[in-house]
Design an enzyme around this catalytic site. Structure first.
Site, PDB file in Angstrom:
ATOM      1  N   HIS A   8       0.834  -1.219   0.000  1.00 52.29           N
ATOM      2  CA  HIS A   8       0.000   0.000   0.000  1.00 52.29           C
ATOM      3  C   HIS A   8       0.865   1.264   0.000  1.00 52.29           C
ATOM      4  O   HIS A   8       0.444   2.301   0.512  1.00 52.29           O
ATOM      5  CB  HIS A   8      -0.944   0.049   1.204  1.00 52.29           C
ATOM      6  CG  HIS A   8      -1.662  -1.236   1.465  1.00 52.29           C
ATOM      7  ND1 HIS A   8      -2.863  -1.558   0.889  1.00 52.29           N
ATOM      8  CD2 HIS A   8      -1.307  -2.312   2.224  1.00 52.29           C
ATOM      9  CE1 HIS A   8      -3.244  -2.762   1.301  1.00 52.29           C
ATOM     10  NE2 HIS A   8      -2.304  -3.248   2.099  1.00 52.29           N
TER      11      HIS A   8
ATOM     12  N   SER B  89      14.005  21.517 -16.318  1.00 51.69           N
ATOM     13  CA  SER B  89      12.748  22.215 -16.557  1.00 51.69           C
ATOM     14  C   SER B  89      13.076  23.515 -17.268  1.00 51.69           C
ATOM     15  O   SER B  89      14.133  24.107 -17.052  1.00 51.69           O
ATOM     16  CB  SER B  89      12.072  22.490 -15.221  1.00 51.69           C
ATOM     17  OG  SER B  89      11.204  23.599 -15.339  1.00 51.69           O
TER      18      SER B  89
ATOM     19  N   GLU C  55       8.877   8.363 -17.209  1.00 50.55           N
ATOM     20  CA  GLU C  55       7.493   8.815 -17.408  1.00 50.55           C
ATOM     21  C   GLU C  55       7.020   8.487 -18.821  1.00 50.55           C
ATOM     22  O   GLU C  55       5.871   8.073 -19.030  1.00 50.55           O
ATOM     23  CB  GLU C  55       7.382  10.323 -17.162  1.00 50.55           C
ATOM     24  CG  GLU C  55       7.564  10.680 -15.696  1.00 50.55           C
ATOM     25  CD  GLU C  55       7.716  12.177 -15.471  1.00 50.55           C
ATOM     26  OE1 GLU C  55       7.027  12.964 -16.138  1.00 50.55           O
ATOM     27  OE2 GLU C  55       8.546  12.557 -14.635  1.00 50.55           O
TER      28      GLU C  55
ATOM     29  N   GLN D  38      -5.363  -6.061 -42.946  1.00 52.27           N
ATOM     30  CA  GLN D  38      -4.245  -5.197 -43.314  1.00 52.27           C
ATOM     31  C   GLN D  38      -3.896  -4.244 -42.160  1.00 52.27           C
ATOM     32  O   GLN D  38      -2.783  -3.740 -42.079  1.00 52.27           O
ATOM     33  CB  GLN D  38      -4.610  -4.413 -44.578  1.00 52.27           C
ATOM     34  CG  GLN D  38      -3.558  -3.467 -45.059  1.00 52.27           C
ATOM     35  CD  GLN D  38      -3.819  -3.007 -46.485  1.00 52.27           C
ATOM     36  OE1 GLN D  38      -3.680  -3.768 -47.431  1.00 52.27           O
ATOM     37  NE2 GLN D  38      -4.226  -1.765 -46.638  1.00 52.27           N
TER      38      GLN D  38
ATOM     39  N   TYR E  10      -9.450 -14.728 -45.412  1.00 51.34           N
ATOM     40  CA  TYR E  10      -8.852 -13.390 -45.405  1.00 51.34           C
ATOM     41  C   TYR E  10      -9.908 -12.301 -45.598  1.00 51.34           C
ATOM     42  O   TYR E  10     -10.846 -12.438 -46.384  1.00 51.34           O
ATOM     43  CB  TYR E  10      -7.794 -13.266 -46.522  1.00 51.34           C
ATOM     44  CG  TYR E  10      -7.184 -11.881 -46.592  1.00 51.34           C
ATOM     45  CD1 TYR E  10      -6.131 -11.529 -45.764  1.00 51.34           C
ATOM     46  CD2 TYR E  10      -7.715 -10.900 -47.439  1.00 51.34           C
ATOM     47  CE1 TYR E  10      -5.594 -10.242 -45.795  1.00 51.34           C
ATOM     48  CE2 TYR E  10      -7.192  -9.626 -47.479  1.00 51.34           C
ATOM     49  CZ  TYR E  10      -6.128  -9.296 -46.650  1.00 51.34           C
ATOM     50  OH  TYR E  10      -5.608  -8.029 -46.673  1.00 51.34           O
TER      51      TYR E  10
ATOM     52  N   LYS F 207      15.057  21.787 -11.039  1.00 50.14           N
ATOM     53  CA  LYS F 207      14.431  20.515 -11.411  1.00 50.14           C
ATOM     54  C   LYS F 207      15.346  19.574 -12.168  1.00 50.14           C
ATOM     55  O   LYS F 207      16.161  19.972 -12.987  1.00 50.14           O
ATOM     56  CB  LYS F 207      13.192  20.776 -12.283  1.00 50.14           C
ATOM     57  CG  LYS F 207      12.024  21.374 -11.545  1.00 50.14           C
ATOM     58  CD  LYS F 207      11.371  20.425 -10.559  1.00 50.14           C
ATOM     59  CE  LYS F 207      10.457  19.421 -11.227  1.00 50.14           C
ATOM     60  NZ  LYS F 207       9.250  20.011 -11.811  1.00 50.14           N
TER      61      LYS F 207
HETATM   62  N1  ARG Z   1      -1.768  -5.638 -48.215  1.00 49.84           N
HETATM   63  C1  ARG Z   1      -2.558  -6.775 -47.864  1.00 49.84           C
HETATM   64  C2  ARG Z   1      -2.505  -6.958 -46.342  1.00 49.84           C
HETATM   65  O1  ARG Z   1      -1.691  -6.398 -45.741  1.00 49.84           O
HETATM   66  C3  ARG Z   1      -2.029  -8.007 -48.531  1.00 49.84           C
HETATM   67  C4  ARG Z   1      -3.061  -9.077 -48.744  1.00 49.84           C
HETATM   68  C5  ARG Z   1      -4.032  -8.655 -49.770  1.00 49.84           C
HETATM   69  N2  ARG Z   1      -4.931  -9.701 -50.142  1.00 49.84           N
HETATM   70  C6  ARG Z   1      -6.069  -9.442 -50.771  1.00 49.84           C
HETATM   71  N3  ARG Z   1      -6.808 -10.445 -51.057  1.00 49.84           N
HETATM   72  N4  ARG Z   1      -6.445  -8.224 -51.043  1.00 49.84           N
HETATM   73  O2  ARG Z   1      -3.291  -7.659 -45.773  1.00 49.84           O
END
Ligand code: ARG
Length: 462
Positions: free
Chosen positions: A157, A278, A291, A323, A318, A284
């Site tokens: 504490h 400072s 920090e 990205q 994907y 200072k």
């Molecule tokens: N620049 C894209 C990324 O960073 C690469 C992959 C792109 N793939 C796609 N199907 N558009 O994710």
């Protein structure tokens, strides 16, 4: 780029501002080495498998090596209009070697390409950060070795609680950093799995030898689900989490340094090279580095939050959202490296004010538990001993004295069990020396702790 790569399907060029919005080359260009390395391995394997001619594979590899050399020599600038680093290098290759270059992307997609690039990049960074953490641990243990007998108050504490040594306090941080190191090594294992060959999402009909590509790239294993291979970013999140914890530890350490170099504590003094003045107050000397580390910890947590939130609603496989992973993880990496790099010499050059630590330990009744334990050893139940000691402390506060200076008569008035050997039992040095349990602050115990930690850290391998 005058013609987009997908021009066949499209009847118009992309709008300029959409292209800017879409483009990631401003931040993914830093993966150019990994991108070229990945492409060289891919082209090698395609040639070996007879998917493309060996001669074309050789032309591609030469072309890629030339691009790498030119980038490194500053002779080739990244095109800000390219969509990303992958498109840029492929376009460069075709410009340089013609038709052979157009065969490089056989049995590959940017989806598995970006995943392999990022994994290669992060593996390198995990090694670099791990080496820095090792150095940090070395600096902390070196300092601890010099202070196994330096008595200071331990706090709970933020109130003086029990006596410990500065070495013991420092080693608590070494333990945290050792765990950070082992977490990084663990993360490395899961990053060391090659996704190339997952292609867009569904693998490929070409007879790839994925294990050969993995061998060429130095991956320990390959991913075994093509959807997961291209849509997994766990490794980036895991690394960002590991870095966040590391920053949290650095931040706590920084907070203590900030306290310790205040006039109220004066346990340490930072070297002039690692503090700032400072603009208005001539007296200072500010601990800006610590920090800033405390402040930058917030920013790294933000990066982790970005990655977690980015992924939480994504359907397989994907999605372009992914990205956004790069800026977040790169920022976390850059930040932690900068922090450790500055923290190490700051720690190594600070002056430790042993006298002030000891003086602080002498005040505040941090030997009260030991006084109670003295009575327990004479046969009293702990709660009774605790109460008597509390009364003694109250008396000392009233008389503005310490347990060490309180006359024996006052002790005896509260319990006949007290004798003059109580002064020995409550002496600061003895209080520390006798806390010799494994993991305790006694000098011998701390020396054992340092030895064990050094051995454990030495065994952590990537
Ligand atoms: N620049 C894209 C990324 O960073 C690469 C992959 C792109 N793939 C796609 N199907 N558009 O994710």
């Amino acid at each position: 780029m005058d013609k987009m790569m997908w021009a066949g399907r499209f009847s118009k060029e992309i709008a300029a501002d959409v292209n800017d919005f879409n483009s990631s080359i401003s931040f993914d260009a830093r993966m150019y080495r990994q991108d070229i390395k990945g492409s060289i391995a891919h082209a090698t394997m395609l040639g070996e498998q007879g998917i493309i001619d060996k001669s074309e594979s050789a032309v591609i590899i030469e072309g890629l090596k030339g691009i790498l050399a030119d980038i490194e020599a500053g002779k080739l600038d990244f095109d800000p209009n390219a969509e990303d680093i992958h498109m840029f290098i492929e376009a460069q290759l075709t410009e340089r070697v013609g038709d052979a270059g157009k065969r490089l992307h056989t049995a590959r997609s940017r989806n598995d390409q970006v995943a392999v690039d990022l994994k290669l990049y992060l593996k390198d960074e995990i090694s670099i950060i791990s080496d820095m953490v090792r150095q940090l641990i070395g600096t902390v243990t070196d300092l601890a070795e010099q202070h196994t007998e330096t008595v200071m108050p331990g706090y709970t504490h933020l109130q003086r609680a029990q006596p410990i040594t500065f070495a013991h306090h420092l080693m608590a941080y070494a333990q945290m950093f050792a765990r950070d190191l082992s977490r990084l090594a663990d993360c490395y294992k899961r990053t060391d799995v090659m996704p190339l060959g997952s292609c867009a999402l569904a693998g490929t009909t070409y007879p790839l030898d994925r294990r050969r590509t993995a061998e060429l790239l130095g991956f320990a294993d390959i991913t075994l689900n093509s959807l997961d291979g291209v849509s997994d970013r766990d490794y980036a999140i895991e690394l960002c989490n590991d870095i966040s914890m590391l920053m949290m530890h650095l931040s706590r350490f920084s907070e203590e340094i900030i306290l310790w170099c205040s006039w109220e504590f004066k346990f340490i003094e930072l070297d002039d090279a690692y503090s700032t003045g400072s603009s208005i107050m001539p007296q200072k000397k500010n601990p800006d580095i610590t920090e800033l580390i405390r402040g930058k910890t917030a920013r790294v947590y933000g990066d982790l939050q970005t990655l977690l939130t980015m992924m939480k609603g994504l359907p397989l496989a994907y999605n372009k959202d992914m990205q956004e992973d790069k800026e977040a993880i790169f920022d976390a990496i850059d930040t932690v490296k900068m922090c450790i790099k500055t923290f190490i010499p700051m720690l190594a050059t600070m002056t430790v004010n042993k006298e002030n630590m000891r003086a602080a330990a002498a005040k505040g009744f941090i030997n009260a538990t030991d006084c109670a334990d003295y009575l327990v050893k004479k046969g009293l139940p702990f709660r009774t001993a605790y109460k008597i000691t509390g009364m003694l402390v109250a008396m000392c506060i009233e008389k503005n004295t310490t347990l060490e200076d309180l006359p024996i008569e006052e002790y005896k008035a509260l319990s006949d069990e007290f004798d003059t050997d109580v002064y020995d039992a409550i002496s600061l040095d003895r209080c520390v020396m006798t806390r010799n349990v494994e993991g305790g602050p006694a000098p011998e115990a701390v020396k054992a702790q340092i030895a064990e930690l050094k051995a454990r850290v030495g065994e952590i391998k990537l």
